[in-house]
Scaffold this motif. Structure first.
Motif, PDB file in Angstrom:
ATOM      1  N   LEU A 132     -40.341 -85.618  -6.985  1.00  0.00           N
ATOM      2  CA  LEU A 132     -39.719 -84.466  -7.641  1.00  0.00           C
ATOM      3  C   LEU A 132     -39.907 -84.518  -9.162  1.00  0.00           C
ATOM      4  O   LEU A 132     -40.084 -83.475  -9.806  1.00  0.00           O
ATOM      5  CB  LEU A 132     -38.229 -84.416  -7.305  1.00  0.00           C
ATOM      6  CG  LEU A 132     -37.893 -84.154  -5.826  1.00  0.00           C
ATOM      7  CD1 LEU A 132     -36.388 -84.226  -5.606  1.00  0.00           C
ATOM      8  CD2 LEU A 132     -38.449 -82.813  -5.374  1.00  0.00           C
ATOM      9  N   MET A 133     -39.891 -85.715  -9.737  1.00  0.00           N
ATOM     10  CA  MET A 133     -40.103 -85.836 -11.179  1.00  0.00           C
ATOM     11  C   MET A 133     -41.512 -85.395 -11.572  1.00  0.00           C
ATOM     12  O   MET A 133     -41.701 -84.678 -12.562  1.00  0.00           O
ATOM     13  CB  MET A 133     -39.844 -87.276 -11.632  1.00  0.00           C
ATOM     14  CG  MET A 133     -38.368 -87.643 -11.681  1.00  0.00           C
ATOM     15  SD  MET A 133     -38.059 -89.250 -12.468  1.00  0.00           S
ATOM     16  CE  MET A 133     -38.731 -90.354 -11.237  1.00  0.00           C
ATOM     17  N   ILE A 134     -42.497 -85.803 -10.783  1.00  0.00           N
ATOM     18  CA  ILE A 134     -43.884 -85.404 -11.065  1.00  0.00           C
ATOM     19  C   ILE A 134     -44.048 -83.903 -10.880  1.00  0.00           C
ATOM     20  O   ILE A 134     -44.728 -83.232 -11.663  1.00  0.00           O
ATOM     21  CB  ILE A 134     -44.867 -86.176 -10.175  1.00  0.00           C
ATOM     22  CG1 ILE A 134     -44.739 -87.681 -10.428  1.00  0.00           C
ATOM     23  CG2 ILE A 134     -46.294 -85.715 -10.427  1.00  0.00           C
ATOM     24  CD1 ILE A 134     -44.985 -88.087 -11.861  1.00  0.00           C
ATOM     25  N   CYS A 135     -43.404 -83.352  -9.849  1.00  0.00           N
ATOM     26  CA  CYS A 135     -43.450 -81.902  -9.644  1.00  0.00           C
ATOM     27  C   CYS A 135     -42.813 -81.172 -10.827  1.00  0.00           C
ATOM     28  O   CYS A 135     -43.290 -80.102 -11.241  1.00  0.00           O
ATOM     29  CB  CYS A 135     -42.724 -81.529  -8.351  1.00  0.00           C
ATOM     30  SG  CYS A 135     -43.601 -82.016  -6.852  1.00  0.00           S
ATOM     31  N   GLY A 136     -41.749 -81.753 -11.370  1.00  0.00           N
ATOM     32  CA  GLY A 136     -41.104 -81.157 -12.529  1.00  0.00           C
ATOM     33  C   GLY A 136     -42.032 -81.098 -13.737  1.00  0.00           C
ATOM     34  O   GLY A 136     -42.031 -80.113 -14.493  1.00  0.00           O
ATOM     35  N   LEU A 152     -46.738 -81.979  -3.525  1.00  0.00           N
ATOM     36  CA  LEU A 152     -45.795 -81.832  -2.421  1.00  0.00           C
ATOM     37  C   LEU A 152     -46.487 -81.972  -1.066  1.00  0.00           C
ATOM     38  O   LEU A 152     -45.999 -82.678  -0.174  1.00  0.00           O
ATOM     39  CB  LEU A 152     -45.092 -80.472  -2.517  1.00  0.00           C
ATOM     40  CG  LEU A 152     -44.099 -80.307  -3.668  1.00  0.00           C
ATOM     41  CD1 LEU A 152     -43.643 -78.864  -3.772  1.00  0.00           C
ATOM     42  CD2 LEU A 152     -42.910 -81.245  -3.475  1.00  0.00           C
ATOM     43  N   LEU A 153     -47.628 -81.307  -0.929  1.00  0.00           N
ATOM     44  CA  LEU A 153     -48.347 -81.356   0.344  1.00  0.00           C
ATOM     45  C   LEU A 153     -48.881 -82.757   0.635  1.00  0.00           C
ATOM     46  O   LEU A 153     -48.778 -83.250   1.763  1.00  0.00           O
ATOM     47  CB  LEU A 153     -49.493 -80.343   0.337  1.00  0.00           C
ATOM     48  CG  LEU A 153     -49.090 -78.872   0.404  1.00  0.00           C
ATOM     49  CD1 LEU A 153     -50.307 -77.963   0.240  1.00  0.00           C
ATOM     50  CD2 LEU A 153     -48.400 -78.575   1.738  1.00  0.00           C
ATOM     51  N   SER A 154     -49.460 -83.402  -0.386  1.00  0.00           N
ATOM     52  CA  SER A 154     -50.015 -84.740  -0.165  1.00  0.00           C
ATOM     53  C   SER A 154     -48.898 -85.752   0.126  1.00  0.00           C
ATOM     54  O   SER A 154     -49.070 -86.652   0.967  1.00  0.00           O
ATOM     55  CB  SER A 154     -50.840 -85.184  -1.376  1.00  0.00           C
ATOM     56  OG  SER A 154     -50.055 -85.195  -2.552  1.00  0.00           O
ATOM     57  N   SER A 155     -47.740 -85.611  -0.536  1.00  0.00           N
ATOM     58  CA  SER A 155     -46.621 -86.515  -0.281  1.00  0.00           C
ATOM     59  C   SER A 155     -46.063 -86.319   1.128  1.00  0.00           C
ATOM     60  O   SER A 155     -45.752 -87.294   1.833  1.00  0.00           O
ATOM     61  CB  SER A 155     -45.517 -86.293  -1.313  1.00  0.00           C
ATOM     62  OG  SER A 155     -45.977 -86.569  -2.618  1.00  0.00           O
ATOM     63  N   ALA A 156     -45.935 -85.057   1.531  1.00  0.00           N
ATOM     64  CA  ALA A 156     -45.459 -84.768   2.883  1.00  0.00           C
ATOM     65  C   ALA A 156     -46.447 -85.279   3.929  1.00  0.00           C
ATOM     66  O   ALA A 156     -46.055 -85.876   4.943  1.00  0.00           O
ATOM     67  CB  ALA A 156     -45.249 -83.266   3.050  1.00  0.00           C
ATOM     68  N   GLN A 199     -46.495 -75.604 -16.596  1.00  0.00           N
ATOM     69  CA  GLN A 199     -46.996 -74.385 -15.952  1.00  0.00           C
ATOM     70  C   GLN A 199     -48.152 -74.665 -14.994  1.00  0.00           C
ATOM     71  O   GLN A 199     -49.082 -73.882 -14.863  1.00  0.00           O
ATOM     72  CB  GLN A 199     -47.412 -73.352 -17.014  1.00  0.00           C
ATOM     73  CG  GLN A 199     -46.250 -72.913 -17.900  1.00  0.00           C
ATOM     74  CD  GLN A 199     -46.643 -71.870 -18.922  1.00  0.00           C
ATOM     75  OE1 GLN A 199     -47.832 -71.659 -19.181  1.00  0.00           O
ATOM     76  NE2 GLN A 199     -45.650 -71.217 -19.509  1.00  0.00           N
ATOM     77  N   GLY A 200     -48.079 -75.810 -14.361  1.00  0.00           N
ATOM     78  CA  GLY A 200     -49.058 -76.151 -13.330  1.00  0.00           C
ATOM     79  C   GLY A 200     -48.496 -75.862 -11.949  1.00  0.00           C
ATOM     80  O   GLY A 200     -47.371 -75.353 -11.812  1.00  0.00           O
ATOM     81  N   LYS A 201     -49.257 -76.192 -10.927  1.00  0.00           N
ATOM     82  CA  LYS A 201     -48.828 -75.965  -9.553  1.00  0.00           C
ATOM     83  C   LYS A 201     -48.587 -77.306  -8.855  1.00  0.00           C
ATOM     84  O   LYS A 201     -49.518 -78.087  -8.679  1.00  0.00           O
ATOM     85  CB  LYS A 201     -49.887 -75.165  -8.800  1.00  0.00           C
ATOM     86  CG  LYS A 201     -50.082 -73.747  -9.331  1.00  0.00           C
ATOM     87  CD  LYS A 201     -51.124 -73.001  -8.517  1.00  0.00           C
ATOM     88  CE  LYS A 201     -51.303 -71.574  -9.034  1.00  0.00           C
ATOM     89  NZ  LYS A 201     -52.323 -70.823  -8.248  1.00  0.00           N
ATOM     90  N   PRO A 202     -47.336 -77.573  -8.488  1.00  0.00           N
ATOM     91  CA  PRO A 202     -47.013 -78.857  -7.844  1.00  0.00           C
ATOM     92  C   PRO A 202     -47.316 -78.897  -6.352  1.00  0.00           C
ATOM     93  O   PRO A 202     -46.986 -79.873  -5.681  1.00  0.00           O
ATOM     94  CB  PRO A 202     -45.508 -78.980  -8.086  1.00  0.00           C
ATOM     95  CG  PRO A 202     -45.029 -77.568  -8.066  1.00  0.00           C
ATOM     96  CD  PRO A 202     -46.147 -76.751  -8.689  1.00  0.00           C
TER      97      PRO A 202
END
Length: 241
Positions: free
Chosen positions: A17-21, A34-38, A27-30
């Motif tokens: 979640l921190m990296i996604c933040g 998320l998909l690779s972690s899942a 203004q990037g796309k996480p």
């Protein structure tokens, strides 16, 4: 070593979640994170159940099936940077197969001297480490080789530069081990109660084998790509006459 409960494991979502933040803040796309972690989580849980079954009922055929799946997936992932170009998948498959097979034989028969070579408890973890590192080396080599040729470099110079780039992670790892960090396998053994001096021997084995399989895999990949490049160049020259 303490057992990690599923509830406690849920805290591992915090780094993701921190990296996604950071992605969102810049203004990037996480979505890729998320998909690779899942996918990683589901794959590891699935393989955990498969390994429990394999360890309980060792079979040469099941072990070989797992190895085929591993090399197929590794080959496909290895060519990800150059997947939009043709002619990279087959060399990656061959390079991975030859490099990893040779170093598994050295490990299992010469270093460990195991009685049953297809023992899943030994074969699959070793093959996984060798495939993963060789896959990364091949990926770096293929991407750099293609980029160097695209920039107009001579084929031999492109090959050398690509090989140097592929070996950077391995050389850095050899230089840093023991000074910067303890490698994963050694850390796991120490946490499970194994003597550090025994864990050191296993880690030396793993790191030298990974160095060899990565270098051999990258070299084989570049040799196959170079042969293909020369054949194509010769055919184009002949067609122009």
């Amino acid at each position: 070593m303490p057992t990690i409960s599923w509830l406690s494991l849920s805290w591992c979502a915090l780094p993701v979640l921190m990296i996604c933040g950071i992605y969102l803040y810049w203004q990037g796309k996480p979505s890729e994170i998320l998909l690779s972690s899942a996918r990683m989580t589901l794959q590891l849980i699935g393989v955990g159940y498969i390994l429990v079954a394999l360890f309980g009922n060792p079979s040469i055929w099941l072990t070989l099936v797992v190895l085929v799946v591993m090399i197929s997936a590794a080959s496909w992932i290895a060519i990800r940077p150059v997947r939009h170009h043709k002619g990279f998948l087959k060399p990656a498959f061959i390079a991975l197969g030859l490099a990893v097979t040779l170093h598994l034989l050295i490990t299992l028969k010469l270093v460990l001297d195991v009685d049953v070579w297809y023992e899943p408890r030994v074969m699959i973890p070793l093959a996984g480490m060798y495939f993963a590192n060789t896959m990364n080396a091949i990926s770096l080599a293929a991407e750099r080789y293609h980029a160097e040729l695209h920039e107009g470099k001579d084929e031999k110079q492109a090959r050398l530069n690509a090989f140097h780039a592929a070996m950077i992670p391995q050389v850095n790892g050899l230089l840093a081990v023991g000074l910067v960090a303890l490698p994963g396998m050694m850390t796991g053994q120490i946490l499970s109660g194994v003597s550090p001096l025994i864990a050191v021997r296993y880690q030396i084995m793993i790191m030298t084998m990974i160095l060899g399989t990565s270098g051999m895999g990258a070299a084989m990949m570049l040799w196959l790509l170079g042969r293909r490049y020369r054949n194509v160049s010769a055919a184009i020259t002949e067609a122009k006459k």
